[in-house]
Enzyme design. Structure first.
Site, short mmCIF file in Angstrom:
data_model
loop_
_atom_site.label_atom_id
_atom_site.label_comp_id
_atom_site.label_asym_id
_atom_site.label_seq_id
_atom_site.Cartn_x
_atom_site.Cartn_y
_atom_site.Cartn_z
N LYS A 62 0.85 -1.19 0.00
CA LYS A 62 0.00 0.00 0.00
C LYS A 62 0.88 1.24 0.00
O LYS A 62 1.92 1.28 0.68
CB LYS A 62 -0.92 -0.02 1.22
CG LYS A 62 -1.98 1.09 1.25
CD LYS A 62 -2.90 0.96 2.45
CE LYS A 62 -3.95 2.05 2.50
NZ LYS A 62 -4.83 1.93 3.68
N SER A 137 -9.75 2.06 2.78
CA SER A 137 -8.87 2.75 1.86
C SER A 137 -7.87 1.82 1.16
O SER A 137 -7.28 2.22 0.16
CB SER A 137 -8.10 3.84 2.60
OG SER A 137 -7.29 3.27 3.62
N SER A 161 -10.02 -0.16 7.05
CA SER A 161 -9.45 -0.09 5.70
C SER A 161 -8.76 -1.34 5.17
O SER A 161 -8.42 -1.38 3.98
CB SER A 161 -8.47 1.07 5.62
OG SER A 161 -9.18 2.25 5.42
#
Ligand code: GLN
Length: 455
Positions: A62, A137, A161
């Site tokens: 990420k 996210s 997330s």
């Protein structure tokens, strides 16, 4: 099969489909292939221990986890040129077992969002239905695993997330206990809530990755000096006698009927395996959303102060220092980030601090106590990960409050600091549903054990 084959297969898959999915913001192709070649030489020389399960596996990271020499943007224009000087602890730890980083994964800007619509670069699409969001996210991380681009990825979870995108994309997502995994090198959103964790295809994979990234790190003062057990050993399949609590608040109003149905089927399956369940209550959960958005925004407003174009961020030079700050921040941050900074700054301002921030901290304690009380009598708590399946791109964009409400089932665990996993538990109209299994502080073993038995 060589490591080079494996890494090439990952890049081939990305080349084939990532135009449609949008999971990757940046690839690391040259370095990854060079590393793969070196690892193949190591293998040929017999220099590799056979128990190194993660050896040579392609991984996506990420884009809020810093990687040395590989630009890390947090999904923001403000960091479009940020080239970190060091690796996050989790990245170092994965390098110890020679995983191969193939690239950085798309996300909502600074991890603020539930749909990836807040990425300032491009929209990630749900691999099961390209008109729908992948969740957020860590939407890029979930979509990359779900579409077979990488076997596993790292995400971060401040208020769901990792788990919510895992549920929407039909993969396994684990948020470890707060303090279990070092956050050194994770760009901070809300420091008292943020945790890094794995997104994988199976619970076993999740256990392998957690095993590697967990543990005390003196560079993160919030990482816990606590023994890391053998998570793989917990995957016995035996859950006889296990006691499950099912919070009635998590199967109430606002949760889609199909989702409820699948969770009930999952409970029936766990019963067949010898566990028992009872309805329980988390009475303060109705305050979780308000508490979270106050605390997370307050912490974000402080954490994001460093992105001023002087210390960090793509500087937009103006006539004087203050104008440079202003120009850098107004042009660099997107709308959602600005909304949170304003909300947090307001909540922390003198005169309002006691009424909002301090009050929210007190409610947080009550929410945490709800969990601790239940864990005196139950081994795990179970419910859905999200109230619905993946929604349509654009559907909630004009209405931040509806978007925030989507996190109602994942946020309480961050406030309490407890570990929780999302595992696929069926489909509704072709879209995956996630089952959430929640454990005691530092008891990822039981969480993984139940998830593995169910899977
Ligand atoms: N969707 C939540 C938010 O927007 C959670 C984000 C997260 O866990 N990083 O804050």
């Amino acid at each position: 099969l060589t490591v080079t084959d494996l890494v090439k297969a990952s890049f081939d898959r990305i080349t084939d489909i990532d135009d449609k999915i949008g999971a990757f913001l940046r690839l690391n192709e040259e370095a990854a292939l060079t590393q793969a070649k070196q690892l193949d030489e190591k293998l040929a020389n017999g220099d590799v221990e056979t128990e190194q399960v993660l050896f040579g596996l392609p991984i996506g990271i990420k884009d809020n986890i810093v990687t040395k020499g590989l630009v890390t943007t947090c999904g923001s224009q403000l960091l479009n040129k940020f080239d970190p000087l060091y690796d996050a602890t989790v990245v170092e730890k994965l390098q110890e077992v020679e995983t191969v980083t193939v690239g950085k994964l798309n996300m909502d800007e600074f991890a603020m969002g539930s749909s990836n619509e807040n990425s300032s670069y491009k929209q990630v699409k749900n691999p099961w239905d390209l008109t729908r969001v992948p969740g957020g996210s860590s939407g890029g991380s979930a979509a990359a695993v779900a579409s077979g681009e990488v076997p596993f990825a790292l995400g971060s979870d401040t208020g769901g997330s990792i788990r919510q995108p895992a549920a929407y994309c039909g993969v396994v997502g684990l948020k470890p206990t707060y303090g279990r995994v070092s956050r050194y090198g994770l760009v901070a959103f809300a420091s008292s809530l943020d945790q890094i964790g794995p997104l994988t295809n199976t619970v076993e994979d999740s256990a392998y990755v957690l095993q590697q990234i967990a543990g005390y790190d003196k560079r993160d003062s919030t990482s816990a000096e606590i023994n890391v057990p053998d998570f793989l050993k917990a995957l016995t399949g035996d859950i006889k006698g296990l006691k499950i609590g099912v919070p009635k608040e998590y199967l109430g109003e606002g949760v889609n009927e199909q989702v409820k149905e699948k969770v009930k089927e999952a409970l029936a399956k766990l019963e067949e395996l010898g566990a028992s369940w009872e309805e329980v209550s988390l009475p303060h959960s109705k305050y979780a959303l308000a508490t979270y958005y106050l605390l997370a925004s307050s912490e974000a407003s402080a954490n994001l102060a460093r992105f001023d174009g002087i210390r960090y961020g793509d500087r937009k030079q103006a006539d004087d220092l203050l104008s440079t700050y202003k120009k850098t921040r107004s042009e660099g941050f997107g709308d959602e980030v600005k909304r949170r900074i304003m909300l947090g700054t307001f909540a922390l301002s003198s005169g309002y601090y006691d009424a909002y921030y301090k009050k929210a901290q007190k409610v947080r304690t009550l929410i945490k106590q709800d969990f601790e009380d239940l864990f005196l009598n139950y081994d795990v708590l179970i419910g859905p990960t999200a109230p619905t399946t993946a929604f349509k791109i654009g559907e909630k964009m004009d209405d931040p409050l509806t978007m925030y409400a989507n996190d109602i089932l994942t946020i309480p665990m961050n406030l309490a600091g407890v570990p929780a996993i999302s595992v696929p538990c069926g489909f509704s109209d072709g879209l995956p549903i996630g089952l959430q299994i929640i454990g005691k502080h530092f008891d990822e073993e039981t969480v993984l054990k139940v998830a593995h038995a169910f899977e």
